[in-house]
Write a protein that holds these residues in place. Structure first.
Motif, PDB file in Angstrom:
ATOM      1  N   SER A 165      12.569  20.464-113.831  1.00 48.61           N
ATOM      2  CA  SER A 165      10.921  20.700-114.639  1.00 48.61           C
ATOM      3  C   SER A 165      11.220  22.418-115.136  1.00 48.61           C
ATOM      4  N   LYS A 166      12.073  23.105-114.544  1.00 52.21           N
ATOM      5  CA  LYS A 166      12.122  24.612-115.036  1.00 52.21           C
ATOM      6  C   LYS A 166      12.502  24.829-116.560  1.00 52.21           C
ATOM      7  N   GLY A 167      11.801  25.547-117.229  1.00 50.38           N
ATOM      8  CA  GLY A 167      12.029  25.616-118.803  1.00 50.38           C
ATOM      9  C   GLY A 167      11.286  24.900-119.720  1.00 50.38           C
ATOM     10  N   TYR A 168      10.307  24.025-119.250  1.00 52.30           N
ATOM     11  CA  TYR A 168       9.386  23.262-119.901  1.00 52.30           C
ATOM     12  C   TYR A 168       8.540  24.188-120.858  1.00 52.30           C
ATOM     13  N   VAL A 169       8.444  24.258-122.023  1.00 48.72           N
ATOM     14  CA  VAL A 169       7.315  24.716-122.847  1.00 48.72           C
ATOM     15  C   VAL A 169       6.555  23.603-123.495  1.00 48.72           C
ATOM     16  N   PRO A 170       5.029  23.657-123.155  1.00 44.85           N
ATOM     17  CA  PRO A 170       4.392  22.608-123.723  1.00 44.85           C
ATOM     18  C   PRO A 170       3.825  22.878-125.205  1.00 44.85           C
ATOM     19  N   PRO A 171       3.631  21.649-126.023  1.00 46.46           N
ATOM     20  CA  PRO A 171       3.217  21.843-127.351  1.00 46.46           C
ATOM     21  C   PRO A 171       1.988  22.742-127.412  1.00 46.46           C
TER      22      PRO A 171
ATOM     23  N   GLU B   7      -0.929  22.463-128.891  1.00 47.99           N
ATOM     24  CA  GLU B   7      -2.154  22.005-128.541  1.00 47.99           C
ATOM     25  C   GLU B   7      -2.577  21.517-127.211  1.00 47.99           C
ATOM     26  N   ALA B   8      -1.601  21.473-126.549  1.00 41.97           N
ATOM     27  CA  ALA B   8      -1.867  21.355-125.140  1.00 41.97           C
ATOM     28  C   ALA B   8      -2.620  22.210-124.328  1.00 41.97           C
ATOM     29  N   LYS B   9      -3.464  21.765-123.238  1.00 39.36           N
ATOM     30  CA  LYS B   9      -4.232  22.541-122.517  1.00 39.36           C
ATOM     31  C   LYS B   9      -3.256  22.670-121.290  1.00 39.36           C
ATOM     32  N   ILE B  10      -2.873  23.907-121.080  1.00 38.02           N
ATOM     33  CA  ILE B  10      -1.813  24.294-119.768  1.00 38.02           C
ATOM     34  C   ILE B  10      -2.424  24.284-118.771  1.00 38.02           C
ATOM     35  N   SER B  11      -1.693  23.533-117.625  1.00 36.17           N
ATOM     36  CA  SER B  11      -2.384  23.778-116.280  1.00 36.17           C
ATOM     37  C   SER B  11      -1.231  24.523-115.461  1.00 36.17           C
ATOM     38  N   SER B  12      -1.828  25.635-114.627  1.00 40.88           N
ATOM     39  CA  SER B  12      -1.084  26.538-114.011  1.00 40.88           C
ATOM     40  C   SER B  12      -1.881  27.283-112.892  1.00 40.88           C
ATOM     41  N   LYS B  13      -1.320  27.119-111.623  1.00 42.36           N
ATOM     42  CA  LYS B  13      -1.758  27.886-110.438  1.00 42.36           C
ATOM     43  C   LYS B  13      -1.109  28.997-110.443  1.00 42.36           C
ATOM     44  N   LEU B  14      -0.093  29.457-111.130  1.00 46.07           N
ATOM     45  CA  LEU B  14       0.659  30.699-110.791  1.00 46.07           C
ATOM     46  C   LEU B  14      -0.293  31.927-110.633  1.00 46.07           C
ATOM     47  N   GLY B  15      -0.113  32.487-109.554  1.00 44.82           N
ATOM     48  CA  GLY B  15      -1.011  33.893-109.182  1.00 44.82           C
ATOM     49  C   GLY B  15      -2.285  33.469-108.940  1.00 44.82           C
TER      50      GLY B  15
ATOM     51  N   VAL C 106       5.755  35.655-113.867  1.00 41.53           N
ATOM     52  CA  VAL C 106       6.873  35.310-114.645  1.00 41.53           C
ATOM     53  C   VAL C 106       6.319  34.390-115.735  1.00 41.53           C
ATOM     54  N   ASP C 107       7.160  34.491-116.841  1.00 45.00           N
ATOM     55  CA  ASP C 107       6.753  33.246-118.016  1.00 45.00           C
ATOM     56  C   ASP C 107       6.572  32.063-117.556  1.00 45.00           C
ATOM     57  N   GLN C 108       5.666  31.273-117.780  1.00 43.11           N
ATOM     58  CA  GLN C 108       5.412  30.029-117.141  1.00 43.11           C
ATOM     59  C   GLN C 108       6.765  29.010-117.313  1.00 43.11           C
ATOM     60  N   LYS C 109       7.657  29.226-118.539  1.00 38.48           N
ATOM     61  CA  LYS C 109       8.639  28.358-118.443  1.00 38.48           C
ATOM     62  C   LYS C 109       9.739  28.638-117.440  1.00 38.48           C
ATOM     63  N   GLU C 110       9.668  29.615-116.785  1.00 40.57           N
ATOM     64  CA  GLU C 110      10.557  30.140-115.625  1.00 40.57           C
ATOM     65  C   GLU C 110      10.098  29.492-114.233  1.00 40.57           C
ATOM     66  N   ALA C 111       8.963  28.995-114.219  1.00 41.86           N
ATOM     67  CA  ALA C 111       8.285  28.307-112.921  1.00 41.86           C
ATOM     68  C   ALA C 111       8.561  26.766-113.221  1.00 41.86           C
ATOM     69  N   PRO C 112       8.745  26.359-112.005  1.00 43.80           N
ATOM     70  CA  PRO C 112       8.896  25.080-111.950  1.00 43.80           C
ATOM     71  C   PRO C 112       7.571  24.005-112.014  1.00 43.80           C
ATOM     72  N   LEU C 113       7.289  22.816-112.191  1.00 38.80           N
ATOM     73  CA  LEU C 113       6.332  22.117-112.259  1.00 38.80           C
ATOM     74  C   LEU C 113       6.098  21.483-110.668  1.00 38.80           C
ATOM     75  N   CYS C 114       4.792  21.691-110.335  1.00 36.54           N
ATOM     76  CA  CYS C 114       4.486  20.666-108.999  1.00 36.54           C
ATOM     77  C   CYS C 114       3.829  19.600-109.442  1.00 36.54           C
ATOM     78  N   HIS C 115       4.203  18.674-108.737  1.00 31.76           N
ATOM     79  CA  HIS C 115       3.501  17.235-108.763  1.00 31.76           C
ATOM     80  C   HIS C 115       2.174  17.200-108.398  1.00 31.76           C
TER      81      HIS C 115
ATOM     82  N   ASP D  42       0.519  12.687-113.554  1.00 27.77           N
ATOM     83  CA  ASP D  42      -0.661  13.084-114.308  1.00 27.77           C
ATOM     84  C   ASP D  42      -1.179  14.422-113.837  1.00 27.77           C
ATOM     85  N   GLY D  43      -0.840  14.890-112.479  1.00 30.54           N
ATOM     86  CA  GLY D  43      -1.372  16.065-112.080  1.00 30.54           C
ATOM     87  C   GLY D  43      -0.298  17.217-112.261  1.00 30.54           C
ATOM     88  N   VAL D  44       0.559  17.093-112.822  1.00 30.57           N
ATOM     89  CA  VAL D  44       1.678  18.256-112.671  1.00 30.57           C
ATOM     90  C   VAL D  44       0.920  19.658-113.384  1.00 30.57           C
ATOM     91  N   THR D  45       1.403  20.827-112.471  1.00 28.83           N
ATOM     92  CA  THR D  45       0.871  22.123-113.163  1.00 28.83           C
ATOM     93  C   THR D  45       2.285  22.992-112.640  1.00 28.83           C
TER      94      THR D  45
END
Length: 333
Positions: free
Chosen positions: A128-134, A136-144, A205-214, A235-238
């Motif tokens: 999942s690392k390296g993902y860059v969303p389109p 228009e997507a609403k980004i889900s992140s819990k980083l930091g 870190v840049d989000q694309k360097e972080a993994p996605l959690c299920h 449906d809940g990845v972040t």
């Protein structure tokens, strides 16, 4: 039967956007908006899903699945519609078409199944690392954001303490009042430990360097097909540290066992690390997340926020479980 007929017709109408006329169309899940249809087309079994997310949220999770699949990750393939889009809009509803994976569930009570599932999860995190969303997507992140989350949960528990003090005759409230102070002490230690840890440097870190959690990894969402472990229902990845998924798995196991056990935690990590080695810093942060009283909070939230009856004995049991882990975790890693 009318509802089923209407739902089947709805699926046929949506599948028109893929030039598909389905055979053996069956509804396999119908819970509110979220609906799943299974059917055969051209000797292939496929699955149509109606999403409950808004379009911008769905853009994030659906494209994440496409990315993981393209990296060789074991997730179901998503088919594009006639306009080369992964999400089909029909009657203001959102639909996605997936390949169907013939499989069996992995049961976490079975140690061999649990180990296979954890290996699958580690590979999911890596791909999942390296993902860059389109755009228009609403980004889900819990980083930091763990500290913010911990503080919010702690403050809610203190607010509930004030509420409980107004009705001490309520047996559930009395049980809460009996245990809340040592629980807050554990929460404070976790907050303090997080502040002193490498958490902020790891998450800055840049989000694309972080993994996605299920975020909902458990029986039903991880399946075995032949030798391959597939992860489904993304449906809940972040974006987050992998410890988020591991903390939830470990906590559920401890709650089910009724006691915190160092060997079980070590075995879970041993299985996970077959596919993704954790650094010492990552292990320390996982330990801090395990220390925070997430499970006590989840139990009493039902009482205060949802107005559901929670047996005083259940509050006592989960509080004792939280208190018992402090010594177990102290010497871990």
């Amino acid at each position: 039967m009318k509802d089923n007929t209407e739902l089947k017709q709805l699926a046929k109408n949506v599948l028109g956007n893929y030039d598909i006329v389905p055979n053996e169309l069956n509804i396999i899940q119908d819970s509110g908006l979220k609906t799943l249809w299974k059917f055969t087309y051209n000797h292939q079994v496929q699955c149509l899903k109606r999403l409950k997310h808004t379009k911008d949220k769905a853009m994030f999770t659906v494209n994440a699945q496409i990315y993981i699949y393209e990296q060789g990750g074991k997730v179901p393939k998503i088919y594009l519609n006639n306009t080369k889009e992964p999400i089909t809009e029909y009657n203001d509803q959102l639909f996605v078409l997936y390949e169907w994976i013939d499989s069996k569930d992995l049961y976490f009570d079975n140690s061999s199944d649990l180990c296979s599932a954890l290996e699958g999860l580690s590979k999911f995190h890596v791909t999942s690392k390296g993902y860059v969303p389109p755009q228009e997507a609403k980004i889900s992140s819990k980083l930091g954001r763990w500290n913010e989350q911990y503080e919010s949960m702690k403050n809610r528990m203190l607010k509930w303490k004030n509420e409980a003090q107004l009705k001490p005759q309520n047996k559930s409230y009395a049980s809460y009042l009996k245990y809340i102070d040592p629980i807050i002490k554990i929460a404070d230690k976790a907050i303090n430990d997080l502040d002193k840890s490498a958490y902020y440097s790891l998450t800055n870190v840049d989000q694309k360097e972080a993994p996605l959690c299920h975020q909902d990894f458990g029986t039903g969402n991880v399946i075995l097909s032949g030798e391959d472990v597939y992860i489904i229902d993304l449906d809940g990845v972040t974006y987050d540290l992998v410890g988020r998924d591991l903390r939830k798995i470990i906590g559920k196991r401890m709650e089910k066992q009724g006691k915190w056990d160092r060997e079980t935690i070590k075995n879970i990590l041993k299985c996970y690390e077959k596919g993704n080695r954790l650094t010492q810093h990552e292990k320390e942060i996982l330990k801090i997340d395990l220390l925070f009283p997430h499970w006590f909070f989840a139990k009493v939230k039902n009482l205060f926020k949802k107005n559901k009856h929670v047996n005083p004995g259940e509050i006592a049991k989960i509080a004792q479980l939280e208190k018992s882990k402090v010594d177990i975790l102290r010497g871990l890693f």
